[in-house]
Design an enzyme around this catalytic site. Structure first.
Site, PDB file in Angstrom:
ATOM      1  CG  ASP A   1      -9.843   7.598   6.596  1.00  0.00           C
ATOM      2  OD1 ASP A   1      -8.779   7.533   5.947  1.00  0.00           O
ATOM      3  OD2 ASP A   1      -9.884   7.863   7.814  1.00  0.00           O
TER       4      ASP A   1
ATOM      5  CE  LYS B   1      -6.488   8.969   7.843  1.00  0.00           C
ATOM      6  NZ  LYS B   1      -7.100   7.890   8.626  1.00  0.00           N
TER       7      LYS B   1
ATOM      8  NE  ARG C   1     -10.485  -1.167   4.152  1.00  0.00           N
ATOM      9  CZ  ARG C   1     -11.078  -1.290   5.341  1.00  0.00           C
ATOM     10  NH1 ARG C   1     -12.249  -1.896   5.441  1.00  0.00           N
ATOM     11  NH2 ARG C   1     -10.494  -0.817   6.422  1.00  0.00           N
TER      12      ARG C   1
ATOM     13  CG  ASP D   1      -1.786   5.479   4.933  1.00  0.00           C
ATOM     14  OD1 ASP D   1      -1.590   4.469   5.627  1.00  0.00           O
ATOM     15  OD2 ASP D   1      -2.888   5.748   4.414  1.00  0.00           O
TER      16      ASP D   1
ATOM     17  CD  GLU E   1      -6.602   5.195   2.507  1.00  0.00           C
ATOM     18  OE1 GLU E   1      -7.575   5.231   3.279  1.00  0.00           O
ATOM     19  OE2 GLU E   1      -5.439   5.057   2.900  1.00  0.00           O
TER      20      GLU E   1
ATOM     21  CG  ASP F   1      -5.515   8.013   4.462  1.00  0.00           C
ATOM     22  OD1 ASP F   1      -6.463   8.602   3.904  1.00  0.00           O
ATOM     23  OD2 ASP F   1      -5.665   7.033   5.228  1.00  0.00           O
TER      24      ASP F   1
ATOM     25  CE  LYS G   1      -3.065   2.722   3.068  1.00  0.00           C
ATOM     26  NZ  LYS G   1      -3.919   2.741   4.276  1.00  0.00           N
TER      27      LYS G   1
END
Ligand code: BES
Ligand code: MN
Ligand code: ZN
Length: 489
Positions: free
Chosen positions: A336, A266, A340, A277, A338, A259, A254
């Site tokens: 959020d 967030k 996956r 991230d 994201e 993010d 990933k």
């Protein structure tokens, strides 16, 4: 900073670091009598007990070229000292001798062997990492440029030590990527840095948005669609086993360069941590680099999905439905969740193109993982017991620990969507890390031995540990190298 194994004490050293289990060993180290006298005097004055990790610094020596002698205790339960303890002592050495230029390390022969010496050197390299390229003042940079470890087996050890150097270089590369802010390291710049690794024999392919659109990767593309920065998918090939035509190992990461949460934005507190991230992808890139540098006899592929998750007029919205490359449709309930969505297409692509022997993904995937295991152990989710055991053992050996967490068809059900095939968060709440893993598993073919490492608590740390001062850890690089070396080379 460099580590070398040499046969004798250099006159250039401005400090000597002596590692000792007991007073009587002092005379067997080949030190000058005047040094031994000075050390003994300090040991007695200060009541030094040789306890594990006890340290004494002796200054004002009669030899004016020498700034300090350090004496470091090993304790009396010597059977309990492990390779990992030696790595940690190595880390302590670089920390304690920051202000010196060049030091020599001497170890009690009763308690050392070639592997211990290499671990000491390895730990001191890992501990020497600094990220200070953006500091223009108040730079507290280490002065230490060379550690010479004394041994009468220097030729052989220098040769074998190459493996550790290569792995440390992979760890440092990963740490740099994680520490870089997202205004500097956005997907295209990230891809450019990976391209430069060509010179180590890696074959690199970079896909931009046009190519991904043609491949129908709308799950990944949806995440990046609110960003000014173009999304990228980067493939790294290491073909180190030329003899046999074997199926490759696949590592998938990933790589969310920032993010913000997107439209499901967030809270601002600690949002800056989300420059890290992309820690999963950094572990993949760092691993591929070390495999290439140490010329590992294995065929491996790294796949990283690089995106930025931003709110915008064009951004993906809660309730949107996208079609992933696999053909499955996904209802986005929370923008959020994201990571996956990025992995869904990267995992699918990796399997379809390479039919890998096994596939391991790494991701800073869920805050729930930090709640359950904190920053000490990563979560492992897998459809395969043998692979799980191999990963668990590799993690244990290199002190990048993982703990297996459950997958179960009843958790899988929680991901069903009313209007699409799957939704990106579960509809009852709870078990956030497992349900994220269940989502990923929908994009994994049953026949593929697969493991998912949720490293949300491991990729970066405010406080640091023995082998990194703080910030990015490079978690995963050592683990994957160990896994490959022990089982697949
Ligand atoms: N990148 C985060 C997870 C994360 C949190 C990593 C803290 C490192 C430290 C991930 O994309 C995320 O936002 N996950 C959400 C999922 C939720 C919306 C289902 C989370 O964990 O809150
Ligand atoms: Mn997120
Ligand atoms: Zn994320």
């Amino acid at each position: 900073m460099k580590v070398k194994f040499v046969s004798k004490l250099s006159k250039m050293s401005d400090a000597i670091f002596i590692i000792l289990s007991k007073k009587s060993s002092l005379k067997n180290l080949g030190l000058k009598d005047e040094f031994i006298k000075e050390i003994l005097r300090s040991i007695d004055n200060k009541g030094f007990k040789f306890k594990l990790n006890e340290m004494l610094e002796i200054n004002n020596l009669s030899d004016k070229k020498l700034k300090s002698i350090f004496v470091y205790g090993l304790g009396n339960k010597l059977n309990n000292i492990s390779f990992l303890d030696y790595e940690k002592i190595g880390g302590r050495i670089t920390e304690l001798t920051k202000s010196k230029n060049q030091i020599s390390v001497i170890i009690d022969k009763d308690v050392s062997n070639d592997e211990f010496l290499m671990r000491l050197g390895y730990g001191s390299i890992l501990g020497s990492y600094e990220f200070n390229k953006y500091k223009t003042k108040n730079l507290r940079k280490s002065e230490l440029s060379l550690i010479e470890i004394i041994t009468n087996n220097s030729l052989k050890i220098n040769r074998n030590f190459n493996r550790y150097k290569c792995i440390a270089e992979g760890v440092f590369f990963a740490r740099d990527l994680v520490n870089e802010p997202s205004n500097i390291l956005y997907p295209k710049e990230y891809a450019n840095r990976i391209k430069k690794l060509k010179k180590y024999g890696l074959k690199i392919e970079v896909f931009g948005e046009t190519k991904m659109k043609a491949l129908k990767m709308d799950s990944l593309l949806g995440v990046g669609q609110g960003s000014q920065r173009e999304s990228q998918l980067v493939l790294m090939h290491w073909n180190g086993n030329k003899a046999k035509k074997t199926k490759p190992l696949c590592f998938v990461g990933k790589g969310v360069c920032f993010d913000s949460g997107g439209i499901s934005i967030k809270p601002s507190n600690k949002m800056e941590e989300m420059i890290g991230d992309m820690g999963g992808s950094a572990a993949v890139v760092g691993t591929m680099l070390s495999l290439a540098k140490r010329k590992a006899k294995v065929n491996a592929i790294g796949v990283v999905g690089l995106v930025e998750n931003m709110p915008d007029g064009k951004a993906q919205k809660p309730g949107d439905i996208v079609k992933s490359m696999s053909g499955q449709t996904i209802e986005i309930q929370n923008t959020d969740a994201e990571g996956r969505l990025v992995l869904a297409d990267a995992l699918w692509y990796a399997q379809k193109r390479f039919q890998p022997e096994l596939m391991i993904d790494l991701a800073t995937l869920t805050g729930a993982m930090v709640v359950s295991l904190g920053s000490l152990i990563a979560g492992l989710f897998s459809n395969n017991d043998k692979l799980s055991k191999q990963i668990f053992e590799a993690g244990f050996n290199v002190d990048e620990k993982v703990w297996r967490m459950p997958l179960h068809k009843n958790y899988d059900k929680l991901m069903n969507s009313k209007n699409a095939d799957v939704q990106n968060i579960n509809y009852v709440g709870g078990a956030g890390s497992t349900t994220a893993a269940q989502f990923l598993q929908r994009f994994v073919l049953n026949k593929t031995p697969w493991a998912h490492l949720d490293i949300a608590g491991m990729a970066f740390s405010k406080y640091g540990g023995a082998l990194n001062s703080s910030g990015a850890t490079g978690f995963g690089v050592r683990l994957l190298n160990e896994l490959v070396e022990e089982n697949y080379e």
